[in-house]
Scaffold this motif. Structure first.
Motif, PDB file in Angstrom:
ATOM      1  N   ASP A  10      41.454   9.634  16.417  1.00 20.28           N
ATOM      2  CA  ASP A  10      42.758  10.157  15.994  1.00 20.28           C
ATOM      3  C   ASP A  10      43.712   9.009  15.676  1.00 20.28           C
ATOM      4  O   ASP A  10      43.309   7.845  15.640  1.00 20.28           O
ATOM      5  CB  ASP A  10      43.302  11.130  17.054  1.00 20.28           C
ATOM      6  N   THR A  11      44.986   9.322  15.467  1.00 20.99           N
ATOM      7  CA  THR A  11      45.940   8.284  15.034  1.00 20.99           C
ATOM      8  C   THR A  11      46.166   7.216  16.108  1.00 20.99           C
ATOM      9  O   THR A  11      46.657   6.132  15.806  1.00 20.99           O
ATOM     10  CB  THR A  11      47.318   8.905  14.697  1.00 20.99           C
ATOM     11  N   PRO A  56      39.441  16.086   9.641  1.00 21.80           N
ATOM     12  CA  PRO A  56      40.817  15.664   9.302  1.00 21.80           C
ATOM     13  C   PRO A  56      41.834  16.077  10.371  1.00 21.80           C
ATOM     14  O   PRO A  56      42.825  15.376  10.585  1.00 21.80           O
ATOM     15  CB  PRO A  56      41.096  16.361   7.964  1.00 21.80           C
ATOM     16  N   THR A  57      41.572  17.200  11.030  1.00 18.35           N
ATOM     17  CA  THR A  57      42.511  17.657  12.073  1.00 18.35           C
ATOM     18  C   THR A  57      42.546  16.650  13.215  1.00 18.35           C
ATOM     19  O   THR A  57      43.606  16.277  13.710  1.00 18.35           O
ATOM     20  CB  THR A  57      42.085  19.052  12.576  1.00 18.35           C
ATOM     21  N   GLN A  93      41.587  13.502  13.017  1.00 16.54           N
ATOM     22  CA  GLN A  93      42.085  12.212  12.515  1.00 16.54           C
ATOM     23  C   GLN A  93      43.612  12.184  12.449  1.00 16.54           C
ATOM     24  O   GLN A  93      44.219  11.136  12.572  1.00 16.54           O
ATOM     25  CB  GLN A  93      41.494  11.932  11.120  1.00 16.54           C
ATOM     26  N   GLN A  94      44.220  13.370  12.279  1.00 10.59           N
ATOM     27  CA  GLN A  94      45.693  13.415  12.214  1.00 10.59           C
ATOM     28  C   GLN A  94      46.332  13.684  13.582  1.00 10.59           C
ATOM     29  O   GLN A  94      47.534  13.806  13.704  1.00 10.59           O
ATOM     30  CB  GLN A  94      46.118  14.524  11.253  1.00 10.59           C
ATOM     31  N   ARG A  95      45.518  13.779  14.608  1.00  7.28           N
ATOM     32  CA  ARG A  95      46.039  14.136  15.946  1.00  7.28           C
ATOM     33  C   ARG A  95      47.008  13.068  16.468  1.00  7.28           C
ATOM     34  O   ARG A  95      46.701  11.878  16.498  1.00  7.28           O
ATOM     35  CB  ARG A  95      44.860  14.264  16.918  1.00  7.28           C
ATOM     36  N   ARG A  96      48.185  13.555  16.884  1.00  9.07           N
ATOM     37  CA  ARG A  96      49.189  12.665  17.468  1.00  9.07           C
ATOM     38  C   ARG A  96      49.574  13.116  18.874  1.00  9.07           C
ATOM     39  O   ARG A  96      50.485  12.546  19.476  1.00  9.07           O
ATOM     40  CB  ARG A  96      50.487  12.697  16.637  1.00  9.07           C
TER      41      ARG A  96
END
Ligand code: SF4
Length: 340
Positions: free
Chosen positions: A5-6, A299-300, A302-305
């Protein structure tokens, strides 16, 4: 194909809730008597859980934990355990249970390939257990703990949610009980997550306070130095006893969080505190291929913050995360649906 993730956190650990039902009504999780349950037809079949695990495993998930609700209320659970234990990419398969019916199932679960069990145990006093859970099942829980040893489980863990004025006078007793049954006790700070409608900061016993109380009895306590993304910090007493503290409320560990959660009806949550998740049941039942499911998941993640517990730390005058009215409208906000 591992994904991060991010914050560079890998997708490694999946907690799978197999039912939202529970046979206790613990004050810190399910304080109400009645709940809005997930529709039965929405509950994932074992084959569907297996298919989703195959997808997650190809993306780096290697650790699974079965949760609930109370996972042992799901009929035929050893069948699911057998199915998941046979997956070559899964190197750790564990379960968290309240222990009430564990004695009946421990042997079958072990034989099916379950590796590790964590039992929730908040008190050693039957009357207190009854008040805390509104059920008279304390003796059954202790029988369940004994049964895990008899069935061959190693590395038993006991999870205790510590609440001021309720069970914070039992920390030493629980450590001593853990020694007797060969279990590692983990003290969990009371969290303000969904379902904890009675939560207040006054009720939280911090990691610092837990350590101070135990040091008064045991003297010097050393931290165990280890590289791990596990939520518990572990500590060592002079006699070699190890115990853990999960300080989600006062010292959260979101920076190393590789856990996500799948609800019994196939909604995937990236954080215990997340208000929304991603429906995976719908695409799966419409016949989505592995690649199509991956195209949603990757993608979900990978965009996790998400840093839910850390963000809560910054909130002044904290109250429960979600109020009862909101919980009644959306059972996915409940911790017993999301798998705690
Ligand atoms: S609050 Fe969310 S990000 Fe933080 S440790 Fe818990 S699940 Fe992970």
């Amino acid at each position: 194909m591992p994904v991060s993730d991010t914050l560079g956190r890998p997708l490694r650990n999946l907690r799978i809730s197999v039912t939202d039902r529970c046979n206790l009504r613990c004050q810190y999780c399910m304080p109400e008597e009645e709940y809005v349950w997930l529709p039965r037809e929405d509950i994932l079949h074992f084959e569907e859980i297996g298919a989703l695990v195959d997808v997650f495993a190809e993306l780096g998930v290697e650790k699974l934990r079965l949760t609930g609700g109370e996972p042992l209320l799901r009929r035929g659970l050893p069948t699911l355990v057998r199915l998941l234990a046979a997956k070559p990419k899964i190197r750790d398969l564990a379960m968290t249970t309240n222990g009430v019916v564990l004695a009946e199932h421990a042997r079958d679960l072990f034989d099916a390939g379950l590796h590790r069990v964590t039992v929730s145990l908040d008190t050693l006093r039957p009357e207190r257990f009854k008040a805390l859970t509104r059920r008279d099942s304390h003796a059954k829980v202790l029988d369940g703990i004994d049964a895990t040893v008899g069935a061959g489980f190693k590395g038993l863990k006991l999870d205790t949610v510590v609440m001021r004025g309720i069970n914070d006078d039992e920390l030493v007793d629980l450590v001593e009980y853990g020694k007797r049954v060969g279990a590692e006790v983990r003290f969990i700070e009371y969290m303000d997550v969904g379902g904890a409608t009675l939560w207040s900061m006054d009720r939280v016993v911090s990691r610092t306070a837990i350590l101070e109380q135990l040091a008064r009895r045991y003297g010097r306590i050393e931290p165990v130095i280890e590289e791990s993304s596990a939520p518990a910090d572990r500590f060592l007493l002079a006699d070699g006893t190890v115990f853990g503290i999960i300080s989600s409320t006062t010292a959260p560990f979101c920076r190393s969080c590789d856990r996500s959660r799948l609800t019994a009806d196939g909604v995937w949550y990236l954080c215990l505190y997340a208000k929304e998740g991603m429906d995976l049941r719908g695409p799966l039942r419409r016949g989505a291929s592995k690649e199509e499911l991956k195209a949603r998941i990757v993608p979900t993640w990978q965009q996790r913050r998400d840093r839910g517990a850390e963000e809560r730390l910054a909130v002044a005058n904290r109250t429960p995360l979600v109020q009862i009215g909101e919980l009644r409208k959306d059972p996915h906000l409940e911790m017993h649906t999301r798998g705690g």
